[in-house]
Design a protein around this motif. Structure first.
Motif, PDB file in Angstrom:
ATOM      1  N   ASP A  34      48.677  54.041  33.000  1.00  0.00           N
ATOM      2  CA  ASP A  34      48.129  53.670  34.299  1.00  0.00           C
ATOM      3  C   ASP A  34      47.820  52.180  34.324  1.00  0.00           C
ATOM      4  O   ASP A  34      47.811  51.550  35.374  1.00  0.00           O
ATOM      5  N   LEU A  35      47.537  51.637  33.132  1.00  0.00           N
ATOM      6  CA  LEU A  35      46.997  50.288  33.080  1.00  0.00           C
ATOM      7  C   LEU A  35      47.433  49.576  31.801  1.00  0.00           C
ATOM      8  O   LEU A  35      47.397  50.154  30.713  1.00  0.00           O
TER       9      LEU A  35
ATOM     10  N   SER B 186      38.116  51.893  30.154  1.00  0.00           N
ATOM     11  CA  SER B 186      39.083  52.550  31.049  1.00  0.00           C
ATOM     12  C   SER B 186      39.613  53.834  30.419  1.00  0.00           C
ATOM     13  O   SER B 186      39.853  54.820  31.104  1.00  0.00           O
TER      14      SER B 186
ATOM     15  N   THR C 168      45.648  53.934  29.084  1.00  0.00           N
ATOM     16  CA  THR C 168      45.524  52.490  28.949  1.00  0.00           C
ATOM     17  C   THR C 168      46.306  52.004  27.749  1.00  0.00           C
ATOM     18  O   THR C 168      46.149  52.535  26.649  1.00  0.00           O
TER      19      THR C 168
ATOM     20  N   ALA D  45      49.013  49.111  37.143  1.00  0.00           N
ATOM     21  CA  ALA D  45      48.109  47.964  37.218  1.00  0.00           C
ATOM     22  C   ALA D  45      48.119  47.227  35.898  1.00  0.00           C
ATOM     23  O   ALA D  45      48.451  47.800  34.862  1.00  0.00           O
ATOM     24  N   SER D  46      47.758  45.948  35.931  1.00  0.00           N
ATOM     25  CA  SER D  46      47.562  45.248  34.660  1.00  0.00           C
ATOM     26  C   SER D  46      46.316  44.369  34.756  1.00  0.00           C
ATOM     27  O   SER D  46      45.943  43.904  35.838  1.00  0.00           O
TER      28      SER D  46
ATOM     29  N   LEU E 128      42.580  41.695  37.905  1.00  0.00           N
ATOM     30  CA  LEU E 128      43.342  42.924  37.992  1.00  0.00           C
ATOM     31  C   LEU E 128      44.522  42.697  38.930  1.00  0.00           C
ATOM     32  O   LEU E 128      44.345  42.221  40.056  1.00  0.00           O
TER      33      LEU E 128
ATOM     34  N   ARG F 156      47.764  44.529  40.784  1.00  0.00           N
ATOM     35  CA  ARG F 156      48.408  45.806  41.123  1.00  0.00           C
ATOM     36  C   ARG F 156      49.645  45.527  41.947  1.00  0.00           C
ATOM     37  O   ARG F 156      49.623  44.592  42.774  1.00  0.00           O
TER      38      ARG F 156
END
Lengths: 209, 427
Positions: free
Chosen positions: B349-350, B367, B374, B388-389, B400, B402
């Motif tokens: 997700d990230l 997170s 993550t 997202a990063s 952040l 996105r």
């Protein structure tokens, strides 16, 4: 819509005649080179395959139904339903050899070379009789085998016996009596029971007449 | 797996071969297998089935004795160091029966078991069959009635629903009917095998020829051929016709059992998933009562096999009635793949970029704790594949990014709130 696999060639012609008599419409276009064609009324989808491949199409579910010779269904050991025989494509799978050896029992052969297009059935037949045969798998003109000293025996389909005679071969044993059969995918039959039963009963009715 | 965006040439060495009939799973395929297993485990738990974990290999005698003679030819056998023959389990029903019969014989009945794991059979690779294949299954041991049969059937339907198969059909038979008919016809074993093969192919003509060859009297001929017509939905008159065709008590009992089951399946509201097929005479040697299979489109072989096996547990302990079924997860996942496309690959997700102040560690742990998948951006993975990063700016803040949104700058103290927001967007 049901998909039906037909073997390219004579069997397909006969199959189409019977399907039409049973009230099923034929492929919409003169198929030409197309291998998948819907019927005129859209109730069937025709797939044309090489005869040896029809059982595979049906077993794998690429076609719900197929028409194939019993010989190729057994050769492919296809795990399918075989609800009916059809009144065409009669022939037999036979062992044949040079006329000179007519009365020599097979069991006395040591390591015979057998030319065939049917390795599974041929292998099984000789193994069951305790004969270790060397299979020579060809994709056509099997009857040539003994003539050119490629094989001692052949296993091939015999309809009239003319081809054998022309090549100075005689039929020695019958492995399997064959004719066209209608085969059905095991899953399709469960998932489309009504449609498949309708086709089966129309064919049965027509053939019974 | 999706194609990598990295331009790496294949290794120059020849890749090692793997044996026929086994497969490697990774990415979406591996995740789909584990998810299928957990969906079934969760469902089984709700039906009070507890997990049983038998060994992967046992003594060959146990697996291929009387209990599973049919499987004997397909066993993977090997020698233990003391010379005894071992075998990889060809299914998990026989080991479960062994454990129930020899270890749990004095525990309260009935016992309900769920299992999942690889089984091994040396068979031809066709119709989605593999030599190492993943089975999950349920066994209900110590209950012999229609309620037990219906429970397993209804559970099997719900299981396929839980796995998300859009279309499937169960075929339900009862070997008692066929065995009753065989007793009535008084055939020799070799004749039985031929009749069984012809029935299994549903070949009317072959059965008719056999009936003539075996010189069955006309009424018996009619009964045998009639068996092939005993196929239809639960709502149809199939069971009523079966009742009329029954020639002895065993056949009557089978029909009555199916009627009782049918009624219960209505109450479970799963009856639409079923058809009756009394000419289905194929199954494990150890089946004694109902047998059932499930089919789905684009998969020629069955995806669930099950039945009642009242004599199997008795090979290992006191006799116990039992009923159960196995889910062929490889075939189910293959069918799903063909019907719905390949499963998506798992992806983070990230992505969090490491930074000089090492604050990224705390951000990542927060997170993960909140349930976001993550990954640290340690290598050349393209962060665009993530939703997202996150980049720490090493001054008490972070950015952040996105896809499709302007970068969002915030103080690291706010991160838990932002994580919660991301999590709610994702779910």
């Amino acid at each position: 819509m049901l998909t039906i696999a037909l073997p390219k060639g004579r069997l397909a012609d006969d199959a189409l005649v019977w399907l039409q008599r049973a009230g099923w419409s034929l492929p919409a276009t003169d198929s030409g080179r197309k291998l998948v064609v819907a019927s005129q009324d859209g109730r069937l989808n025709y797939v044309l395959a090489k005869p040896m491949d029809v059982p595979v199409f049906v077993e794998q579910g690429a076609a719900d139904i197929g028409i194939a010779g019993r010989d190729v269904v057994r050769e492919r050991a296809a795990d399918v339903f075989e609800p009916m025989r059809l009144p065409f494509g009669h022939c037999r799978l036979s062992v044949a050899g040079p006329a000179a050896r007519k009365d020599l029992p097979l069991r006395l052969d040591v390591y015979p070379r057998v030319a065939t297009k049917y390795p599974r059935l041929t292998g099984q037949y000789f193994r069951d009789r305790g004969i270790s045969a060397e299979l020579i798998v060809l994709s056509g003109s099997v009857e040539l085998g003994p003539l050119v000293n490629l094989a001692d025996l052949i296993v091939d389909l015999v309809q009239t016996g003319d081809t054998l005679q022309a090549n100075e071969l005689v039929e020695l044993r019958t492995i399997l009596e064959s004719q066209a059969i209608l085969i059905v995918n095991r899953a399709s039959y469960r998932l489309h029971t009504a449609a498949i039963d309708a086709l089966l009963s129309s064919m049965r009715h027509t053939i019974g007449k | 797996m999706t194609h990598s965006s990295l331009q790496i040439p294949p290794p120059s060495i020849t890749p090692p071969a793997i044996p026929r009939g086994v497969a490697d799973f990774f990415g979406g395929a591996a995740q789909a297998r584990r998810q299928a297993e957990s969906a079934l485990r969760q469902l089984a738990r709700l039906w009070a089935y507890t997990e049983i974990i038998p060994p992967t290999f046992e003594y060959a005698d146990t697996l291929a004795g009387e209990a599973g003679s049919q499987l004997a030819a397909e066993l993977y056998r090997f020698l233990d160091r003391d010379g005894r023959t071992l075998a990889l389990r060809p299914d998990l029903t026989i080991p479960t029966a062994r454990i129930a019969g020899s270890k749990l014989y004095d525990q309260a009945l009935p016992q309900r078991f769920f299992y999942t794991g690889s089984a091994f059979r040396y068979e031809e690779l066709r119709g989605g069959r593999q030599r190492e294949f993943l089975q999950a299954g349920v066994e209900l041991i110590g209950a012999g009635g229609a309620d037990a049969d219906a429970e397993v059937l209804a559970l099997a339907v719900q299981a396929l629903q839980a796995l998300g198969l859009p279309k499937f059909r169960f075929s339900l038979g009862h070997l008692g009917y066929f065995h009753g008919l065989l007793a009535h016809l008084a055939l020799a074993p070799a004749e039985i095998a031929r009749v069984q093969a012809a029935l299994d192919r549903k070949s009317h003509d072959e059965v008719a020829d056999l009936a003539a060859e075996l010189r069955l009297p006309p009424p018996e001929r009619q009964t045998l051929l009639g068996l092939l017509d005993l196929i239809g939905s639960l709502e149809s008159d199939t069971l009523a016709r079966a009742q009329k065709l029954a020639r002895n008590q065993k056949m009557q009992d089978a029909v009555q059992r199916l009627q009782a089951i049918s009624q219960r399946l209505h109450h479970y509201a799963v009856h639409h998933a079923f058809m009756v097929d009394l000419a289905d005479v194929r199954g494990m040697d150890y089946y004694t009562g109902i047998t059932f299979k499930a089919y789905t489109s684009q998969m020629g072989s069955s995806i669930v096999n099950g039945g009642r096996y009242d004599n199997l547990v008795g090979h290992f302990g006191p006799p116990r009635p039992a009923v159960g079924c196995a889910f062929y997860l490889d075939r189910i996942l293959l069918a799903q793949r063909r019907q719905l496309g390949p499963p998506p690959d798992p992806r983070p997700d990230l992505f969090i970029h490491p930074c000089a102040c090492a604050q990224y560690v705390a951000l990542a742990q927060q997170s993960r704790a909140a349930g976001l998948i993550t990954a640290l951006a340690l290598g050349p993975e393209s962060p665009s594949t993530a939703a997202a990063s996150l980049r720490c700016t090493c001054d008490g803040g972070a950015i952040l990014e996105r896809p499709g949104q302007p970068p969002q700058r915030f103080a690291v103290g706010e991160w838990p709130h932002i994580v919660a927001e991301l999590k709610s967007l994702g779910s």
